[in-house]
Design an enzyme around this catalytic site. Structure first.
Site, PDB file in Angstrom:
ATOM      1  N   ASP A 151       4.720  -6.856   5.138  1.00 38.97           N
ATOM      2  CA  ASP A 151       4.331  -5.451   5.174  1.00 38.97           C
ATOM      3  C   ASP A 151       5.524  -4.494   5.307  1.00 38.97           C
ATOM      4  OD1 ASP A 151       1.790  -6.344   4.979  1.00 38.97           O
ATOM      5  OD2 ASP A 151       1.168  -5.804   7.005  1.00 38.97           O
ATOM      6  N   MET A 206      -1.987  -5.698   0.117  1.00 46.01           N
ATOM      7  CA  MET A 206      -1.939  -5.740   1.582  1.00 46.01           C
ATOM      8  C   MET A 206      -1.173  -4.530   2.126  1.00 46.01           C
ATOM      9  SD  MET A 206      -1.597  -9.693   2.718  1.00 46.01           S
ATOM     10  CE  MET A 206      -3.034 -10.769   2.682  1.00 46.01           C
ATOM     11  N   GLN A 213      -0.166 -12.510  -2.583  1.00 40.65           N
ATOM     12  CA  GLN A 213       1.072 -11.772  -2.299  1.00 40.65           C
ATOM     13  C   GLN A 213       1.949 -12.473  -1.290  1.00 40.65           C
ATOM     14  OE1 GLN A 213      -0.215  -7.329  -1.480  1.00 40.65           O
ATOM     15  NE2 GLN A 213      -1.897  -8.751  -1.504  1.00 40.65           N
TER      16      GLN A 213
HETATM   17  O1  F6P Z   1       1.368 -10.039   7.411  1.00 42.25           O
HETATM   18  C1  F6P Z   1       0.595  -8.895   7.529  1.00 42.25           C
HETATM   19  C2  F6P Z   1      -0.551  -9.008   6.622  1.00 42.25           C
HETATM   20  O2  F6P Z   1      -0.085  -9.376   5.395  1.00 42.25           O
HETATM   21  C3  F6P Z   1      -1.389  -7.743   6.511  1.00 42.25           C
HETATM   22  O3  F6P Z   1      -1.025  -6.879   5.495  1.00 42.25           O
HETATM   23  C4  F6P Z   1      -2.768  -8.306   6.291  1.00 42.25           C
HETATM   24  O4  F6P Z   1      -3.723  -7.428   6.777  1.00 42.25           O
HETATM   25  C5  F6P Z   1      -2.734  -9.546   7.087  1.00 42.25           C
HETATM   26  O5  F6P Z   1      -1.424 -10.007   7.080  1.00 42.25           O
HETATM   27  C6  F6P Z   1      -3.637 -10.639   6.590  1.00 42.25           C
HETATM   28  O6  F6P Z   1      -3.625 -11.631   7.525  1.00 42.25           O
HETATM   29  P1  F6P Z   1      -4.417 -12.985   7.441  1.00 42.25           P
HETATM   30  O7  F6P Z   1      -3.528 -13.958   6.757  1.00 42.25           O
HETATM   31  O8  F6P Z   1      -4.664 -13.338   8.838  1.00 42.25           O
HETATM   32  O9  F6P Z   1      -5.641 -12.737   6.628  1.00 42.25           O
END
Ligand code: F6P
Length: 347
Positions: free
Chosen positions: A125, A167, A273
């Site tokens: 991010d 994301m 991503q």
């Molecule tokens: O690393 C942060 C992030 O990529 C956020 O942008 C996103 O909301 C989150 O991780 C997703 O996380 P998870 O893998 O727990 O779904």
């Protein structure tokens, strides 16, 4: 992350004759005593591998560890003492902690308990204070940009509005940079709540100007003026305890489709991503941070994070980072650059 692991191992072993122990599954490994010795041979081939050979987990906060009890309910438990005892038993001189703001906050708490910690910034991010870039971001942005390049094909030939959801919970760095590079016409980010009429206005303007198609990038954390972020009801988040964002792309598609005479389609990029082969920039950044993390440890600079302050790697106190999310400043030149090149930010 593998670039960091490899660099730390090579510098520590080759240059300083140290032994390197890899803690498995993030803080879980510290709590439950799972680790492995890292060698230069064992880490030789990992630079181009995405993810981490040590594994990771989101639930392993030693201060409030979430686990199921015998009734299947989630309970939070403090394992920090156990983590500290296990750390001491390993007789290590330093703990390198790689992660985003949440992980580095935990790292700082462990430092306050007496563990000599060096932090290393990581999140796709790019929303961590104190460093110009975090590794993972450039690779993720390239994936989003490639997706946009492909969406242009269908958008243009079928004359559609194509929405790409990327994301970015609290900060729109991926959306903004991939959108600029991927020739998006509208970019919606969490920092600027969007006005639906402005989004529609841009689409209609393009139609009237002879371009009956539009490409929109929307960050998962983007929201309409006066509304909250949209969360993903289908995701299981019990162990992690953090609500998942997601759905704003389809929400927007629904909002737009009733109001214009173009077909609207939404693509959600999701975890594609965050996977795959890291690009050159991220491999180099991970390697540089790993090398300097060892230097910082040898210099006794515990309680700090290594950070990119172009062109150098510098040290930032972990205590200055606690809980701070680096959003895109509204005065940023990146925002100005987008708007002056006629990209609408929905305002
Ligand atoms: O690393 C942060 C992030 O990529 C956020 O942008 C996103 O909301 C989150 O991780 C997703 O996380 P998870 O893998 O727990 O779904």
């Amino acid at each position: 992350m593998n670039a960091v692991i490899r660099a730390i191992t090579r510098v520590a072993v080759f240059q300083h004759g140290c032994r390197v122990i890899g803690i498995e599954q993030g803080f879980d490994g510290l709590i439950f005593n799972r680790h492995q010795e890292l060698t230069t041979v064992g880490t030789r081939e990992i630079l181009a591998l995405g993810g981490t050979i040590l594994g990771t987990t989101n639930k392993g906060n030693p201060f409030s560890y979430r686990e199921f009890d015998e009734n299947g309910d989630i309970q939070e438990r403090d394992y920090s003492r156990q983590a500290l005892d296990n750390y001491n038993r390993l007789e290590l001189d330093c703990l390198f902690v790689v992660g985003g703001d949440g992980t580095l906050q935990i790292a700082y708490k462990l430092f306050e308990m007496g563990i000599p910690v060096i932090g290393i910034p990581k999140t796709i991010d790019n929303d961590l204070e104190g460093t110009d870039y975090t590794f993972g971001f450039q690779t993720a942005t390239q994936v989003a940009c490639d997706a946009l390049d492909r969406l242009h094909t269908t958008g243009r030939s079928h004359q559609r509005v194509m929405i790409l959801e990327v994301m970015g919970r609290d900060a729109g760095w991926i959306a903004l940079e991939s959108g600029i590079a991927g020739r998006a016409h509208i970019i919606l980010i969490p920092e600027i709540p969007y006005q639906l009429d402005k989004v529609l206005e841009k689409i209609k303007l393009r139609q009237e100007g002879g371009s009956p198609y539009s490409i929109i990038v929307v960050a998962e954390g983007a929201k309409e003026v006066g509304h909250d972020e949209i969360t993903l009801k289908t995701a299981s988040t019990r162990l992690q305890g953090v609500q998942q964002y997601g759905g704003v792309g389809n929400y927007l598609a629904e909002q737009i489709s009733g109001k214009i005479d173009l077909e609207v389609r939404c693509t959600v990029l999701g975890h594609t991503q965050r996977g795959g082969t890291p690009n050159c920039f991220d491999r180099v950044l991970g390697t540089r941070l790993g090398v300097h993390a060892v230097h910082a440890a040898l210099a006794g600079k515990f309680g700090h994070m290594v950070a990119l302050k172009t062109p150098d790697i510098t040290l930032v106190p972990l205590k200055d980072l606690a809980g701070v999310v680096r959003k895109i400043p509204l005065t940023s030149q990146l925002i100005q650059c987008a708007e002056e090149t006629r990209i609408s930010l929905g305002r």
